[in-house]
Design a protein around this motif. Structure first.
Motif, PDB file in Angstrom:
ATOM      1  N   ASN A 215       0.829  -1.210   0.000  1.00  0.00           N
ATOM      2  CA  ASN A 215       0.000   0.000   0.000  1.00  0.00           C
ATOM      3  C   ASN A 215       0.864   1.262   0.000  1.00  0.00           C
ATOM      4  OD1 ASN A 215      -2.644  -1.032  -0.111  1.00  0.00           O
ATOM      5  ND2 ASN A 215      -2.702  -1.390   2.099  1.00  0.00           N
ATOM      6  N   ASN A 216       2.183   1.050  -0.078  1.00  0.00           N
ATOM      7  CA  ASN A 216       3.143   2.159  -0.216  1.00  0.00           C
ATOM      8  C   ASN A 216       2.966   3.223   0.865  1.00  0.00           C
ATOM      9  OD1 ASN A 216       4.361   1.321  -2.928  1.00  0.00           O
ATOM     10  ND2 ASN A 216       2.166   1.367  -3.369  1.00  0.00           N
ATOM     11  N   GLY A 233       3.403   8.661   3.873  1.00  0.00           N
ATOM     12  CA  GLY A 233       3.577   8.303   2.468  1.00  0.00           C
ATOM     13  C   GLY A 233       2.343   8.425   1.607  1.00  0.00           C
ATOM     14  N   GLN A 234       1.177   8.608   2.217  1.00  0.00           N
ATOM     15  CA  GLN A 234      -0.070   8.790   1.484  1.00  0.00           C
ATOM     16  C   GLN A 234      -0.834   9.976   2.070  1.00  0.00           C
ATOM     17  OE1 GLN A 234      -0.742   7.261  -1.234  1.00  0.00           O
ATOM     18  NE2 GLN A 234       0.508   5.389  -1.153  1.00  0.00           N
ATOM     19  N   PRO A 235      -1.707  10.605   1.267  1.00  0.00           N
ATOM     20  CA  PRO A 235      -2.455  11.766   1.765  1.00  0.00           C
ATOM     21  C   PRO A 235      -3.610  11.391   2.685  1.00  0.00           C
ATOM     22  CG  PRO A 235      -3.083  11.304  -0.487  1.00  0.00           C
ATOM     23  CD  PRO A 235      -1.930  10.381  -0.177  1.00  0.00           C
ATOM     24  N   ASP A 236      -4.011  10.090   2.670  1.00  0.00           N
ATOM     25  CA  ASP A 236      -5.133   9.636   3.475  1.00  0.00           C
ATOM     26  C   ASP A 236      -5.030   8.120   3.654  1.00  0.00           C
ATOM     27  OD1 ASP A 236      -6.212   8.416   1.043  1.00  0.00           O
ATOM     28  OD2 ASP A 236      -6.807  10.460   0.486  1.00  0.00           O
ATOM     29  N   PHE A 237      -6.043   7.527   4.272  1.00  0.00           N
ATOM     30  CA  PHE A 237      -5.997   6.095   4.572  1.00  0.00           C
ATOM     31  C   PHE A 237      -6.588   5.221   3.462  1.00  0.00           C
ATOM     32  CE2 PHE A 237      -5.716   7.870   8.900  1.00  0.00           C
ATOM     33  CZ  PHE A 237      -4.638   7.149   9.381  1.00  0.00           C
ATOM     34  N   VAL A 238      -7.006   5.809   2.348  1.00  0.00           N
ATOM     35  CA  VAL A 238      -7.566   5.001   1.258  1.00  0.00           C
ATOM     36  C   VAL A 238      -6.687   4.999   0.019  1.00  0.00           C
ATOM     37  CG1 VAL A 238      -9.928   5.245   2.065  1.00  0.00           C
ATOM     38  CG2 VAL A 238      -8.993   6.940   0.469  1.00  0.00           C
ATOM     39  N   SER A 239      -5.711   5.893  -0.058  1.00  0.00           N
ATOM     40  CA  SER A 239      -4.793   5.942  -1.202  1.00  0.00           C
ATOM     41  C   SER A 239      -3.685   4.914  -1.026  1.00  0.00           C
ATOM     42  CB  SER A 239      -4.192   7.335  -1.341  1.00  0.00           C
ATOM     43  OG  SER A 239      -5.201   8.314  -1.491  1.00  0.00           O
ATOM     44  N   ALA A 240      -3.194   4.356  -2.151  1.00  0.00           N
ATOM     45  CA  ALA A 240      -2.195   3.289  -2.049  1.00  0.00           C
ATOM     46  C   ALA A 240      -1.195   3.268  -3.186  1.00  0.00           C
ATOM     47  CB  ALA A 240      -2.895   1.923  -1.973  1.00  0.00           C
ATOM     48  N   ALA A 241      -1.231   4.205  -4.127  1.00  0.00           N
ATOM     49  CA  ALA A 241      -0.348   4.169  -5.289  1.00  0.00           C
ATOM     50  C   ALA A 241       1.090   4.481  -4.900  1.00  0.00           C
ATOM     51  CB  ALA A 241      -0.823   5.168  -6.346  1.00  0.00           C
ATOM     52  N   PRO A 242       2.079   3.834  -5.560  1.00  0.00           N
ATOM     53  CA  PRO A 242       3.482   4.184  -5.315  1.00  0.00           C
ATOM     54  C   PRO A 242       3.720   5.659  -5.602  1.00  0.00           C
ATOM     55  CG  PRO A 242       3.316   2.201  -6.662  1.00  0.00           C
ATOM     56  CD  PRO A 242       1.935   2.778  -6.575  1.00  0.00           C
ATOM     57  N   ASN A 243       4.402   6.336  -4.683  1.00  0.00           N
ATOM     58  CA  ASN A 243       4.686   7.762  -4.829  1.00  0.00           C
ATOM     59  C   ASN A 243       3.415   8.577  -5.116  1.00  0.00           C
ATOM     60  OD1 ASN A 243       7.489   7.636  -4.327  1.00  0.00           O
ATOM     61  ND2 ASN A 243       7.856   6.959  -6.427  1.00  0.00           N
ATOM     62  N   GLN A 244       2.303   8.115  -4.561  1.00  0.00           N
ATOM     63  CA  GLN A 244       1.000   8.774  -4.715  1.00  0.00           C
ATOM     64  C   GLN A 244       0.612   8.951  -6.178  1.00  0.00           C
ATOM     65  OE1 GLN A 244       0.596  12.281  -2.214  1.00  0.00           O
ATOM     66  NE2 GLN A 244       1.794  11.358  -0.566  1.00  0.00           N
ATOM     67  N   THR A 252       6.213  11.066  -0.197  1.00  0.00           N
ATOM     68  CA  THR A 252       5.788   9.815  -0.825  1.00  0.00           C
ATOM     69  C   THR A 252       6.663   8.636  -0.387  1.00  0.00           C
ATOM     70  OG1 THR A 252       7.225   9.935  -2.797  1.00  0.00           O
ATOM     71  CG2 THR A 252       5.129  11.162  -2.865  1.00  0.00           C
ATOM     72  N   LEU A 253       6.137   7.446  -0.601  1.00  0.00           N
ATOM     73  CA  LEU A 253       6.861   6.200  -0.382  1.00  0.00           C
ATOM     74  C   LEU A 253       6.558   5.240  -1.529  1.00  0.00           C
ATOM     75  CD1 LEU A 253       6.103   5.637   3.425  1.00  0.00           C
ATOM     76  CD2 LEU A 253       8.316   6.294   2.453  1.00  0.00           C
ATOM     77  N   SER A 254       7.507   4.339  -1.777  1.00  0.00           N
ATOM     78  CA  SER A 254       7.322   3.302  -2.784  1.00  0.00           C
ATOM     79  C   SER A 254       7.874   1.987  -2.239  1.00  0.00           C
ATOM     80  CB  SER A 254       8.039   3.675  -4.096  1.00  0.00           C
ATOM     81  OG  SER A 254       7.894   2.641  -5.047  1.00  0.00           O
ATOM     82  N   THR A 255       6.977   1.098  -1.855  1.00  0.00           N
ATOM     83  CA  THR A 255       7.316  -0.207  -1.281  1.00  0.00           C
ATOM     84  C   THR A 255       8.265  -0.056  -0.091  1.00  0.00           C
ATOM     85  OG1 THR A 255       7.273  -1.004  -3.566  1.00  0.00           O
ATOM     86  CG2 THR A 255       7.843  -2.607  -1.868  1.00  0.00           C
TER      87      THR A 255
END
Length: 445
Positions: A215-216, A233-244, A252-255
């Protein structure tokens, strides 16, 4: 006029207290006094352990000893260290408390515990040291990645089951689960209660941190609550894309993989961006980056300032250790410096060949985790199916787990003394916890 270094004078203690209150850590007196570094030893069943003080004095401790006392001459307020410069042949001894400090505080309650190199307990295999099946229950694991012993129990990131388990005391049946509603579920999701492939773990007095790799993001759970209250690493608790869903940035985070804490903040290994980020407490934006020149880059390389697919991180009073997995090495960064000053597993900062061509006591093949503990360094040398202990600042291992004492073999198996691609390690006073990932278990030594 009274001697300011007279330990029996009232002014000595008054001035020392005022000095410490002011944050001055320099030695108070210019005169050296003789103290004794002393403490207790548990489990020293054989000879071969040699203790070394900061002044270079070495003392061999006889088998069966339960106490020790070593004279040392230092100034009041000076820093002291005690290390194990030579390990016994058939066991491993660790300084569990008091390995470093300031004279005269703490020099008389040092605690050394010796551990067997054969496991005494196993999680995930119903007590069997020769089985290696995986499953989904409070008693089984599926590709565990990291363990975290907190002195009261054990957390395990159960990667393949999309959850983190907690085992109370020495119980090998989990009593608490994060990421799932119960012990029989392994669903994937993105919310405050769901996890997708957890990896790293760390903890402070406020709660538990988990890297939610696929979920990055990294999550924080307050107290023993299984509902996350903070996300990195994400703007909220439902986002999960690498580097947003965009480019690499400071937010941001990626793996993300491994993580740890120091007294003031959080380290997260941002594996997909080839970097390690440091977050000061109270901030969701990092203040320091290792492996990159800025927060917008994700380059790879083999230098004293670059990383390739790092996976583990640990901190000590001296600095930061990073498992630079893709370069088959571990780097040490002194203090808060982001330029490495020491390398393990390679002869220099530009070499990056697995095992440097030949397996040995100073080589590595895809190290996955690192742990600084008691003045020593543990490295989980995953593709060599072993865990290495490096005493002090030596870059040659003094002890090997997983290969029955051999530094030149890399076989895999499921026994009480062997591993199959281990990936995590933790230590507390009850034992050394090694995550034997592809055998779907955690062994305790």
């Amino acid at each position: 006029m009274a001697n300011p270094c007279d330990l029996n004078s009232e002014s000595f203690f008054r001035n020392l207290i005022l000095k410490n209150f002011a944050g001055d850590s320099s030695p108070y007196c210019k005169v050296d006094f003789t103290f004794s570094l002393s403490g207790t030893i548990l489990g020293l069943t054989t000879s071969g352990m040699v203790l070394k003080t900061i002044t270079g004095t070495e003392v061999s401790i006889p088998a069966g000893s339960t106490q020790f006392s070593i004279p040392i001459s230092l100034r009041v307020g000076a820093r002291y260290t005690l290390s194990i410069s030579s390990q016994p042949e058939t066991i491993v001894c660790l300084i569990h408390s008091g390995w470093e400090g300031v004279v005269p505080d703490g020099i008389s309650d040092i605690r050394i515990i010796c551990h067997s190199t054969a496991a005494k307990r196993v999680y995930g295999q119903s007590g069997s040291y020769t089985s290696n099946g995986f499953g989904l229950s409070a008693n089984f694991l599926n590709t565990p990645y990291q363990a975290l012993a907190d002195g009261n129990g054990l957390f395990v990131s159960d990667f393949g089951n999309n959850r983190v388990l907690y085992y109370s005391g020495t119980d090998t049946t989990a009593s608490l689960v994060y990421g799932q509603l119960d012990f029989s579920s392994a669903a994937v999701g993105t919310s405050t209660t769901e996890i997708n492939r957890p990896r790293g773990l760390t903890k402070d007095k406020q709660g538990l941190y988990i890297t939610d790799a696929d979920n990055n993001r990294a999550l924080f759970f307050a107290g023993t609550n299984s509902i996350a209250t903070r996300v990195y690493g994400q703007p909220d608790f439902v986002s999960a894309a690498p580097n947003q869903g965009g480019a690499t940035a400071s937010n941001t985070l990626s793996t993300p993989y491994g993580m740890t804490r120091d007294a003031n903040g959080l380290y997260i290994v941002d594996q997909g961006n080839n970097r390690v980020l440091y977050y000061n407490d109270g901030s969701l934006l990092p203040s320091r980056v290792y492996g990159q020149t800025d927060f917008l880059s994700n380059n790879t390389g083999s230098t004293a300032t670059s990383l390739v697919s790092p996976e583990g991180v640990s901190v000590s009073p001296e600095g930061v250790y990073i498992a630079d997995t893709g370069n088959h090495r571990v780097l040490f960064f002194a203090g808060t410096n982001t330029i490495a000053t020491r390398v393990y597993g390679q002869p220099d900062f530009v070499s990056n060949l697995a095992n440097n061509g030949t397996i040995g006591a100073g080589t590595l093949n895809s190290p996955k985790a690192v742990l600084a503990f008691g003045g020593d360094l543990w490295i989980v040398d995953s593709f060599n199916n072993r865990v290495l202990l490096f005493s002090g600042t030596s870059r040659i291992a003094s002890k090997v787990f997983g290969q029955n004492g051999s530094f030149i073999s890399a076989t895999s198996n499921a026994t009480a003394t062997t591993f199959f691609q281990p990936q995590g390690i933790s230590v507390d006073q009850d034992g050394i916890y090694i995550v034997d990932t592809d055998n779907h278990r955690v062994l305790v030594f």
